[in-house]
Design an enzyme around this catalytic site. Sequence first.
Site, PDB file in Angstrom:
ATOM      1  N   GLN A  82       0.847  -1.201   0.000  1.00  0.00           N
ATOM      2  CA  GLN A  82       0.000   0.000   0.000  1.00  0.00           C
ATOM      3  C   GLN A  82       0.874   1.239   0.000  1.00  0.00           C
ATOM      4  O   GLN A  82       0.378   2.353  -0.098  1.00  0.00           O
ATOM      5  CB  GLN A  82      -0.874   0.019   1.261  1.00  0.00           C
ATOM      6  CG  GLN A  82      -1.793  -1.170   1.373  1.00  0.00           C
ATOM      7  CD  GLN A  82      -2.383  -1.264   2.773  1.00  0.00           C
ATOM      8  OE1 GLN A  82      -3.411  -0.665   3.068  1.00  0.00           O
ATOM      9  NE2 GLN A  82      -1.731  -2.013   3.645  1.00  0.00           N
ATOM     10  N   HIS A 100      -1.401   1.555  -4.373  1.00  0.00           N
ATOM     11  CA  HIS A 100      -1.757   2.973  -4.260  1.00  0.00           C
ATOM     12  C   HIS A 100      -0.859   3.881  -5.100  1.00  0.00           C
ATOM     13  O   HIS A 100      -0.862   5.092  -4.917  1.00  0.00           O
ATOM     14  CB  HIS A 100      -1.732   3.400  -2.787  1.00  0.00           C
ATOM     15  CG  HIS A 100      -2.766   2.692  -1.955  1.00  0.00           C
ATOM     16  ND1 HIS A 100      -2.764   2.672  -0.590  1.00  0.00           N
ATOM     17  CD2 HIS A 100      -3.849   1.957  -2.329  1.00  0.00           C
ATOM     18  CE1 HIS A 100      -3.800   1.967  -0.154  1.00  0.00           C
ATOM     19  NE2 HIS A 100      -4.464   1.515  -1.189  1.00  0.00           N
ATOM     20  N   CYS A 108      -0.231  11.096 -17.038  1.00  0.00           N
ATOM     21  CA  CYS A 108      -1.134  11.968 -17.794  1.00  0.00           C
ATOM     22  C   CYS A 108      -2.468  11.256 -17.942  1.00  0.00           C
ATOM     23  O   CYS A 108      -2.529  10.147 -18.478  1.00  0.00           O
ATOM     24  CB  CYS A 108      -0.546  12.281 -19.173  1.00  0.00           C
ATOM     25  SG  CYS A 108      -1.713  13.199 -20.207  1.00  0.00           S
ATOM     26  N   CYS A 129       3.246  15.984 -20.203  1.00  0.00           N
ATOM     27  CA  CYS A 129       3.544  14.798 -20.996  1.00  0.00           C
ATOM     28  C   CYS A 129       4.089  15.241 -22.360  1.00  0.00           C
ATOM     29  O   CYS A 129       4.142  16.446 -22.658  1.00  0.00           O
ATOM     30  CB  CYS A 129       2.299  13.937 -21.175  1.00  0.00           C
ATOM     31  SG  CYS A 129       1.074  14.683 -22.260  1.00  0.00           S
ATOM     32  N   SER A 170      -2.413  -1.430   9.339  1.00  0.00           N
ATOM     33  CA  SER A 170      -3.517  -1.465  10.300  1.00  0.00           C
ATOM     34  C   SER A 170      -4.727  -2.181   9.697  1.00  0.00           C
ATOM     35  O   SER A 170      -5.714  -2.415  10.392  1.00  0.00           O
ATOM     36  CB  SER A 170      -3.909  -0.041  10.694  1.00  0.00           C
ATOM     37  OG  SER A 170      -4.318   0.670   9.546  1.00  0.00           O
ATOM     38  N   ASN A 194       3.410  -7.077  13.235  1.00  0.00           N
ATOM     39  CA  ASN A 194       2.972  -5.722  13.572  1.00  0.00           C
ATOM     40  C   ASN A 194       3.369  -5.420  15.017  1.00  0.00           C
ATOM     41  O   ASN A 194       3.435  -6.328  15.846  1.00  0.00           O
ATOM     42  CB  ASN A 194       1.445  -5.598  13.410  1.00  0.00           C
ATOM     43  CG  ASN A 194       0.987  -4.171  13.217  1.00  0.00           C
ATOM     44  OD1 ASN A 194       1.293  -3.289  14.024  1.00  0.00           O
ATOM     45  ND2 ASN A 194       0.261  -3.913  12.145  1.00  0.00           N
ATOM     46  N   ALA A 212       9.039  -4.650  12.315  1.00  0.00           N
ATOM     47  CA  ALA A 212       9.259  -5.367  11.049  1.00  0.00           C
ATOM     48  C   ALA A 212      10.753  -5.525  10.744  1.00  0.00           C
ATOM     49  O   ALA A 212      11.185  -6.589  10.295  1.00  0.00           O
ATOM     50  CB  ALA A 212       8.568  -4.617   9.913  1.00  0.00           C
TER      51      ALA A 212
HETATM   52  P1  NAD Z   1      -1.391   2.650   8.937  1.00  0.00           P
HETATM   53  O1  NAD Z   1      -0.661   3.912   9.300  1.00  0.00           O
HETATM   54  O2  NAD Z   1      -2.867   2.658   8.983  1.00  0.00           O
HETATM   55  O3  NAD Z   1      -0.893   1.462   9.885  1.00  0.00           O
HETATM   56  C1  NAD Z   1       0.467   1.254  10.138  1.00  0.00           C
HETATM   57  C2  NAD Z   1       0.580  -0.049  10.908  1.00  0.00           C
HETATM   58  O4  NAD Z   1       1.951  -0.355  11.077  1.00  0.00           O
HETATM   59  C3  NAD Z   1      -0.044   0.008  12.306  1.00  0.00           C
HETATM   60  O5  NAD Z   1      -0.861  -1.141  12.483  1.00  0.00           O
HETATM   61  C4  NAD Z   1       1.165  -0.005  13.245  1.00  0.00           C
HETATM   62  O6  NAD Z   1       0.884  -0.702  14.456  1.00  0.00           O
HETATM   63  C5  NAD Z   1       2.174  -0.757  12.418  1.00  0.00           C
HETATM   64  N1  NAD Z   1       3.580  -0.437  12.686  1.00  0.00           N
HETATM   65  C6  NAD Z   1       4.130   0.768  13.012  1.00  0.00           C
HETATM   66  N2  NAD Z   1       5.453   0.662  13.118  1.00  0.00           N
HETATM   67  C7  NAD Z   1       5.765  -0.625  12.821  1.00  0.00           C
HETATM   68  C8  NAD Z   1       6.980  -1.353  12.750  1.00  0.00           C
HETATM   69  N3  NAD Z   1       8.165  -0.769  12.999  1.00  0.00           N
HETATM   70  N4  NAD Z   1       6.927  -2.673  12.430  1.00  0.00           N
HETATM   71  C9  NAD Z   1       5.736  -3.276  12.199  1.00  0.00           C
HETATM   72  N5  NAD Z   1       4.550  -2.651  12.262  1.00  0.00           N
HETATM   73  C10 NAD Z   1       4.563  -1.332  12.565  1.00  0.00           C
HETATM   74  O7  NAD Z   1      -0.822   2.219   7.513  1.00  0.00           O
HETATM   75  P2  NAD Z   1      -1.508   1.443   6.325  1.00  0.00           P
HETATM   76  O8  NAD Z   1      -2.261   0.282   6.872  1.00  0.00           O
HETATM   77  O9  NAD Z   1      -0.440   1.206   5.326  1.00  0.00           O
HETATM   78  O10 NAD Z   1      -2.553   2.479   5.726  1.00  0.00           O
HETATM   79  C11 NAD Z   1      -2.240   3.854   5.588  1.00  0.00           C
HETATM   80  C12 NAD Z   1      -2.440   4.422   4.177  1.00  0.00           C
HETATM   81  O11 NAD Z   1      -1.551   5.542   4.035  1.00  0.00           O
HETATM   82  C13 NAD Z   1      -2.097   3.480   3.063  1.00  0.00           C
HETATM   83  O12 NAD Z   1      -3.071   3.639   2.106  1.00  0.00           O
HETATM   84  C14 NAD Z   1      -0.734   3.953   2.516  1.00  0.00           C
HETATM   85  O13 NAD Z   1      -0.775   3.998   1.106  1.00  0.00           O
HETATM   86  C15 NAD Z   1      -0.602   5.384   2.976  1.00  0.00           C
HETATM   87  N6  NAD Z   1       0.751   5.703   3.507  1.00  0.00           N
HETATM   88  C16 NAD Z   1       1.876   5.283   2.846  1.00  0.00           C
HETATM   89  C17 NAD Z   1       3.136   5.558   3.380  1.00  0.00           C
HETATM   90  C18 NAD Z   1       4.380   5.093   2.630  1.00  0.00           C
HETATM   91  O14 NAD Z   1       4.378   5.025   1.411  1.00  0.00           O
HETATM   92  N7  NAD Z   1       5.454   4.746   3.345  1.00  0.00           N
HETATM   93  C19 NAD Z   1       3.255   6.244   4.579  1.00  0.00           C
HETATM   94  C20 NAD Z   1       2.067   6.650   5.224  1.00  0.00           C
HETATM   95  C21 NAD Z   1       0.830   6.376   4.676  1.00  0.00           C
END
Ligand code: NAD
Length: 226
Positions: A82, A100, A108, A129, A170, A194, A212
């Site tokens: 994601q 995403h 474009c 573009c 999450s 998680n 992680a």
């Molecule tokens: P979320 O923020 O809803 O959930 C993050 C999850 O990661 C939580 O359950 C938390 O407990 C867990 N977590 C935090 N630190 C951790 C670690 N060190 N090791 C393991 N688990 C850990 O994120 P989501 O479920 O990906 O949804 C958020 C939305 O926002 C998505 O659609 C995503 O595309 C976007 N987003 C992307 C980024 C990115 O590209 N890095 C950053 C922020 C948000």
Amino acid sequence: MLTGAGISAESGVPTFRGDEGLWKRHRPEKLATPEAFRRNPRLVWEWYRYRQALVEKTRPNDAHRALARLEEGREGFLLVTQNIDGHHERAGSRKVVELHGNLFRARCDECGERRSMRGETASTTIPRCARGHEMRPDVVWFGEALPVPALEEAWKGATQSDLFLVIGTSAQVHPAASLPLAAKESGSRVVEVNTAETVLTDVADLVLRGRAAKIVPLIARVEKGA
Ligand code: NAD
């Protein structure tokens, strides 16, 4: 396998609601929309370039690298993310479905052209573009549907898997969050990595509670027999 923002947390990738939450007093939910882009494409690009610059200062971590190692020699391996930060590919993963989109790509909507934006964070112009149309960030915005080919590939991977890892999400954003449930219903074992409990915790066959960047390398070592 499905990854979320948590896998990049230890790389220092900021979340929507972190330090940048107050970016110029605009709420992300108000900027990451097609309406915001129609209203003020320059402002939206300014925000995305700000986010690109933040992510460019970060690096993939041990969890990203371990997943790239895990893929080696495995035909059926599929990593669905994601995240839009591009860290899985930077770490060497090959079969990655970015549900995403990607922060470092422009698209474009008129002609479908896509272009890498790496190294252009300092630019202040709206990218165009080859035909001269304004391009938009190639990410899925609030209120938009996920790209169908990516979703289909992710769904196929989930329902055909025999082991489904869910790392750092999450599991609240659908349809991505439905993938582990679809995998489970198709007979796959679901393993959650998680730091905290999620809505998937009760569904998972195994829960590995912790960071992680610590746990995923251990999984890769066991799997590789190292
Ligand atoms: P979320 O923020 O809803 O959930 C993050 C999850 O990661 C939580 O359950 C938390 O407990 C867990 N977590 C935090 N630190 C951790 C670690 N060190 N090791 C393991 N688990 C850990 O994120 P989501 O479920 O990906 O949804 C958020 C939305 O926002 C998505 O659609 C995503 O595309 C976007 N987003 C992307 C980024 C990115 O590209 N890095 C950053 C922020 C948000």
